[in-house]
Design a protein around this motif. Structure first.
Motif, PDB file in Angstrom:
ATOM      1  N   VAL A  58      33.067  -6.822  79.426  1.00 20.85           N
ATOM      2  CA  VAL A  58      33.696  -5.593  78.661  1.00 20.85           C
ATOM      3  C   VAL A  58      34.463  -6.445  77.349  1.00 20.85           C
ATOM      4  O   VAL A  58      35.138  -7.360  77.499  1.00 20.85           O
ATOM      5  CB  VAL A  58      34.700  -4.886  79.203  1.00 20.85           C
ATOM      6  CG1 VAL A  58      35.480  -3.794  78.200  1.00 20.85           C
ATOM      7  CG2 VAL A  58      33.912  -4.078  80.440  1.00 20.85           C
ATOM      8  N   LEU A  59      33.778  -6.252  76.050  1.00 22.99           N
ATOM      9  CA  LEU A  59      34.463  -6.915  74.995  1.00 22.99           C
ATOM     10  C   LEU A  59      35.586  -5.980  74.419  1.00 22.99           C
ATOM     11  O   LEU A  59      34.922  -4.733  73.869  1.00 22.99           O
ATOM     12  CB  LEU A  59      33.250  -7.308  74.092  1.00 22.99           C
ATOM     13  CG  LEU A  59      32.178  -7.975  74.346  1.00 22.99           C
ATOM     14  CD1 LEU A  59      31.193  -8.566  73.546  1.00 22.99           C
ATOM     15  CD2 LEU A  59      32.797  -9.411  75.232  1.00 22.99           C
ATOM     16  N   LEU A  60      36.631  -6.006  74.610  1.00 22.74           N
ATOM     17  CA  LEU A  60      37.978  -5.125  74.118  1.00 22.74           C
ATOM     18  C   LEU A  60      38.594  -5.620  73.017  1.00 22.74           C
ATOM     19  O   LEU A  60      38.883  -6.517  72.657  1.00 22.74           O
ATOM     20  CB  LEU A  60      38.779  -5.158  75.407  1.00 22.74           C
ATOM     21  CG  LEU A  60      39.946  -4.138  75.386  1.00 22.74           C
ATOM     22  CD1 LEU A  60      39.522  -2.478  75.449  1.00 22.74           C
ATOM     23  CD2 LEU A  60      40.915  -4.249  76.460  1.00 22.74           C
ATOM     24  N   GLY A  61      38.643  -4.349  72.145  1.00 25.48           N
ATOM     25  CA  GLY A  61      39.481  -4.973  70.938  1.00 25.48           C
ATOM     26  C   GLY A  61      39.327  -3.592  70.059  1.00 25.48           C
ATOM     27  O   GLY A  61      38.514  -2.647  69.811  1.00 25.48           O
ATOM     28  N   ASN A  62      40.051  -3.670  68.972  1.00 25.40           N
ATOM     29  CA  ASN A  62      40.324  -2.836  67.709  1.00 25.40           C
ATOM     30  C   ASN A  62      39.181  -2.796  66.840  1.00 25.40           C
ATOM     31  O   ASN A  62      38.169  -3.842  67.145  1.00 25.40           O
ATOM     32  CB  ASN A  62      41.463  -2.925  67.047  1.00 25.40           C
ATOM     33  CG  ASN A  62      42.728  -2.604  67.669  1.00 25.40           C
ATOM     34  OD1 ASN A  62      42.575  -1.712  68.470  1.00 25.40           O
ATOM     35  ND2 ASN A  62      43.834  -3.157  67.241  1.00 25.40           N
ATOM     36  N   ASN A  63      38.664  -1.976  66.121  1.00 28.59           N
ATOM     37  CA  ASN A  63      37.677  -2.079  65.194  1.00 28.59           C
ATOM     38  C   ASN A  63      37.319  -3.345  63.989  1.00 28.59           C
ATOM     39  O   ASN A  63      39.104  -3.684  63.833  1.00 28.59           O
ATOM     40  CB  ASN A  63      37.349  -0.763  64.357  1.00 28.59           C
ATOM     41  CG  ASN A  63      36.895   0.216  65.089  1.00 28.59           C
ATOM     42  OD1 ASN A  63      36.351   0.213  66.256  1.00 28.59           O
ATOM     43  ND2 ASN A  63      37.449   1.449  64.959  1.00 28.59           N
ATOM     44  N   LEU A  99      39.856   0.981  77.194  1.00 27.82           N
ATOM     45  CA  LEU A  99      39.183   0.971  78.903  1.00 27.82           C
ATOM     46  C   LEU A  99      39.391   2.583  79.313  1.00 27.82           C
ATOM     47  O   LEU A  99      38.895   2.967  80.392  1.00 27.82           O
ATOM     48  CB  LEU A  99      39.802   0.040  79.619  1.00 27.82           C
ATOM     49  CG  LEU A  99      39.397  -1.376  79.397  1.00 27.82           C
ATOM     50  CD1 LEU A  99      40.127  -2.394  80.343  1.00 27.82           C
ATOM     51  CD2 LEU A  99      37.651  -1.502  79.715  1.00 27.82           C
ATOM     52  N   SER A 100      40.421   3.285  78.852  1.00 24.98           N
ATOM     53  CA  SER A 100      40.827   4.492  79.294  1.00 24.98           C
ATOM     54  C   SER A 100      39.337   5.648  79.334  1.00 24.98           C
ATOM     55  O   SER A 100      39.445   6.381  80.030  1.00 24.98           O
ATOM     56  CB  SER A 100      41.962   5.227  78.498  1.00 24.98           C
ATOM     57  OG  SER A 100      41.609   5.321  77.096  1.00 24.98           O
ATOM     58  N   GLY A 101      38.561   5.256  78.129  1.00 33.70           N
ATOM     59  CA  GLY A 101      37.440   6.338  78.072  1.00 33.70           C
ATOM     60  C   GLY A 101      36.532   5.833  78.789  1.00 33.70           C
ATOM     61  O   GLY A 101      35.292   6.593  78.929  1.00 33.70           O
ATOM     62  N   ASN A 149      39.619  -9.942  75.636  1.00 38.60           N
ATOM     63  CA  ASN A 149      40.137  -9.462  74.379  1.00 38.60           C
ATOM     64  C   ASN A 149      39.740  -9.895  73.081  1.00 38.60           C
ATOM     65  O   ASN A 149      39.882 -11.268  73.324  1.00 38.60           O
ATOM     66  CB  ASN A 149      41.623  -9.284  74.671  1.00 38.60           C
ATOM     67  CG  ASN A 149      42.346  -8.304  75.644  1.00 38.60           C
ATOM     68  OD1 ASN A 149      42.170  -7.076  75.307  1.00 38.60           O
ATOM     69  ND2 ASN A 149      42.567  -8.759  76.889  1.00 38.60           N
ATOM     70  N   ILE A 150      39.268  -9.391  72.269  1.00 37.04           N
ATOM     71  CA  ILE A 150      39.185  -9.854  70.810  1.00 37.04           C
ATOM     72  C   ILE A 150      39.653  -9.348  69.911  1.00 37.04           C
ATOM     73  O   ILE A 150      39.938  -8.339  69.540  1.00 37.04           O
ATOM     74  CB  ILE A 150      37.411  -9.403  70.692  1.00 37.04           C
ATOM     75  CG1 ILE A 150      36.540 -10.092  71.633  1.00 37.04           C
ATOM     76  CG2 ILE A 150      36.834 -10.126  69.336  1.00 37.04           C
ATOM     77  CD1 ILE A 150      35.160  -9.677  71.558  1.00 37.04           C
ATOM     78  N   SER A 151      40.306 -10.629  68.869  1.00 41.09           N
ATOM     79  CA  SER A 151      41.134 -10.187  67.923  1.00 41.09           C
ATOM     80  C   SER A 151      41.073 -10.944  66.669  1.00 41.09           C
ATOM     81  O   SER A 151      41.045 -12.369  67.138  1.00 41.09           O
ATOM     82  CB  SER A 151      42.563 -10.032  68.317  1.00 41.09           C
ATOM     83  OG  SER A 151      43.277  -9.670  67.161  1.00 41.09           O
ATOM     84  N   SER A 152      40.395 -10.656  65.551  1.00 34.02           N
ATOM     85  CA  SER A 152      40.179 -11.649  64.441  1.00 34.02           C
ATOM     86  C   SER A 152      39.368 -12.686  64.807  1.00 34.02           C
ATOM     87  O   SER A 152      39.733 -14.006  64.434  1.00 34.02           O
ATOM     88  CB  SER A 152      41.603 -12.158  63.999  1.00 34.02           C
ATOM     89  OG  SER A 152      42.455 -11.018  63.551  1.00 34.02           O
ATOM     90  N   GLN A 162      38.870 -14.314  67.827  1.00 33.61           N
ATOM     91  CA  GLN A 162      39.657 -15.048  68.720  1.00 33.61           C
ATOM     92  C   GLN A 162      39.104 -14.221  69.992  1.00 33.61           C
ATOM     93  O   GLN A 162      39.227 -13.015  70.158  1.00 33.61           O
ATOM     94  CB  GLN A 162      40.933 -15.069  68.645  1.00 33.61           C
ATOM     95  CG  GLN A 162      41.252 -16.029  67.339  1.00 33.61           C
ATOM     96  CD  GLN A 162      40.801 -17.514  67.190  1.00 33.61           C
ATOM     97  OE1 GLN A 162      40.840 -18.260  68.163  1.00 33.61           O
ATOM     98  NE2 GLN A 162      40.274 -17.934  66.256  1.00 33.61           N
ATOM     99  N   VAL A 163      38.876 -14.968  71.193  1.00 34.19           N
ATOM    100  CA  VAL A 163      38.381 -14.286  72.493  1.00 34.19           C
ATOM    101  C   VAL A 163      39.372 -14.810  73.450  1.00 34.19           C
ATOM    102  O   VAL A 163      39.602 -16.064  73.756  1.00 34.19           O
ATOM    103  CB  VAL A 163      36.895 -14.697  72.589  1.00 34.19           C
ATOM    104  CG1 VAL A 163      36.400 -13.916  73.929  1.00 34.19           C
ATOM    105  CG2 VAL A 163      36.094 -14.285  71.581  1.00 34.19           C
ATOM    106  N   VAL A 164      39.973 -13.923  74.231  1.00 28.50           N
ATOM    107  CA  VAL A 164      40.732 -14.409  75.360  1.00 28.50           C
ATOM    108  C   VAL A 164      40.542 -13.498  76.531  1.00 28.50           C
ATOM    109  O   VAL A 164      40.446 -12.270  76.347  1.00 28.50           O
ATOM    110  CB  VAL A 164      42.211 -13.944  74.851  1.00 28.50           C
ATOM    111  CG1 VAL A 164      43.131 -14.301  76.403  1.00 28.50           C
ATOM    112  CG2 VAL A 164      42.851 -14.779  74.022  1.00 28.50           C
ATOM    113  N   GLU A 165      40.206 -14.316  77.568  1.00 23.73           N
ATOM    114  CA  GLU A 165      39.563 -13.460  78.836  1.00 23.73           C
ATOM    115  C   GLU A 165      41.218 -13.001  79.635  1.00 23.73           C
ATOM    116  O   GLU A 165      42.112 -13.909  79.696  1.00 23.73           O
ATOM    117  CB  GLU A 165      39.112 -14.329  79.742  1.00 23.73           C
ATOM    118  CG  GLU A 165      38.607 -13.960  81.171  1.00 23.73           C
ATOM    119  CD  GLU A 165      38.069 -15.003  81.703  1.00 23.73           C
ATOM    120  OE1 GLU A 165      37.933 -14.947  83.093  1.00 23.73           O
ATOM    121  OE2 GLU A 165      37.460 -16.149  81.290  1.00 23.73           O
ATOM    122  N   GLU A 166      40.855 -11.637  79.956  1.00 23.29           N
ATOM    123  CA  GLU A 166      41.999 -11.072  80.891  1.00 23.29           C
ATOM    124  C   GLU A 166      42.056 -11.968  82.316  1.00 23.29           C
ATOM    125  O   GLU A 166      41.357 -12.248  82.835  1.00 23.29           O
ATOM    126  CB  GLU A 166      41.951  -9.914  80.990  1.00 23.29           C
ATOM    127  CG  GLU A 166      42.391  -8.973  79.703  1.00 23.29           C
ATOM    128  CD  GLU A 166      42.236  -7.415  80.139  1.00 23.29           C
ATOM    129  OE1 GLU A 166      41.845  -7.307  81.330  1.00 23.29           O
ATOM    130  OE2 GLU A 166      42.749  -6.704  79.080  1.00 23.29           O
TER     131      GLU A 166
END
Length: 371
Positions: free
Chosen positions: A27-32, A347-349, A362-365, A367-371
């Motif tokens: 799952v690649l999670l993050g804002n648009n 992930l709620s949906g 988690n992907i932001s700007s 950068q990738v961080v594994e939970e």
């Protein structure tokens, strides 16, 4: 097959990233606008040497740099394969186990992917060019022969169109050369159409079963290949070749007047039929979405049948476009079957109970961080 590792350098908004993936659900999670779709695009480029979002390689390279690399390790039944795509001013280079491939067509097929994005829901009701591209991209991964035939057809088509334009403008007058080009185009066109018909027949078998399950047996999905040839001319490659030759001969003057090739697989279309009616015209939005979902899920099984390997599934924010019934069917279909990459802003949906132990990034700007 599974994508075990991905390395990106100067690709889109990723400067230097290295990620190890789960063999099941990622799952690649993050804002648009943070890079989720860019990562899926990188996997797509690694598989097909081209993007699904742009035809300009420069768009794929970080604006501060002149080159970009996409590297991946693919685990197959016969072992691990190392793939690399280098993008630069002089085009792109593809490597398999560090050996540069002379032709990109010899590279495609090392990693097979199926992309399902919100825009793919319009495959049913979109323009014919969308469905032709769908057939060429998916069938090209399944068959190197299809990829070769399509490449040769496109090459001769370009030559024939250029010569038709010369005849139209009276810059040439030798119609014998046009006949030679017509014969060559008909030969490769026949191979292409016959392969499409054979693969579509198999794909329909898988898709019809899936569609019947989703619709609880209320609907029957069928495909119809739409072309200028009569039905009796579509029985085998020789009949198709003869039919195309007749079309070119009968419409020679018309094509010269228009300066363009008016018949052949580059003009054909695909219809999706539910209970005898064209879904694009008479189907509800729900039926159109179910048809598109059925086709995409059917591709997984067909690709396994044709290549002996399951492909990788890329789901770009598509779950938010599906209702609970279709989302449940999709997630149940892929569970413990194919490696999946899923982008989402939340992930709620997602029906988390249908996904066992997903690996979340988690992907932001960039950068990738594994939970």
């Amino acid at each position: 097959m599974k994508l075990r590792e991905l390395k990106l350098r100067n690709f889109r908004n990723y400067s230097d990233v290295e990620v190890q993936f789960s063999p099941s659900i990622n799952v690649l999670l993050g804002n648009n606008a943070q890079g989720k779709t860019n990562m899926l695009e990188a996997i797509y480029v690694l598989a097909l040497t081209r993007s699904h979002r742009t035809n300009n390689n420069r768009d794929l390279i970080n604006w501060e740099n002149e080159n970009a690399q996409v590297y991946g390790e693919v685990e197959k039944e016969l072992g691990t394969t190392k793939l690399e795509i280098d993008l630069g001013k002089k085009g792109k280079r593809a490597k398999v186990n560090q050996l540069e491939q002379a032709k990109l067509s010899s590279y495609v097929g090392e990693l097979n992917v199926i992309l399902f994005a919100p825009e793919d829901l319009s495959i049913v009701k979109g323009a014919p060019t969308v469905r032709r591209r769908f057939m060429d991209m998916e069938f090209g991964q399944m068959s190197s022969q299809y990829l070769y035939n399509n490449s040769q057809y496109r090459k001769i088509l370009k030559q024939r169109n250029n010569y038709l334009k010369q005849l139209q403008l009276k810059e040439a007058s030798d119609k014998l050369y046009l006949d030679v080009l017509s014969d060559q185009l008909a030969a490769y066109g026949a191979k292409l159409i016959f392969q499409r018909l054979e693969l579509l027949k198999k794909l329909q078998g898988w898709a019809a079963n899936i569609h019947a399950e989703i619709s609880q047996g209320k609907e029957e999905l069928k495909f119809k290949y739409v072309c200028a040839l009569k039905k009796k001319q579509q029985t085998n490659e020789n009949e198709i070749y003869t039919g195309l030759k007749e079309l070119f001969d009968e419409n020679k003057d018309k094509e010269i007047r228009q300066g363009n090739t008016l018949y052949g697989p580059h003009r054909d279309d695909l219809q999706f039929i539910i209970n005898g009616k064209d879904v694009s015209t008479f189907g509800s939005q729900g039926q159109q979405r179910t048809s598109a979902l059925s086709v995409k899920l059917a591709e997984i099984d067909l690709m396994k049948e044709e290549t002996n390997e399951y492909p990788i599934l890329l789901l770009d924010d598509v779950l938010s476009e599906l209702d609970d019934n279709r989302q449940t069917h999709l997630l149940k279909s892929i569970q413990d079957k194919v490696q999946t990459f899923l982008t989402t802003t939340s992930l709620s949906g997602i029906a988390r109970d249908l996904i066992s132990d997903p690996k979340v990034f988690n992907i932001s700007s960039g950068q990738v961080v594994e939970e």
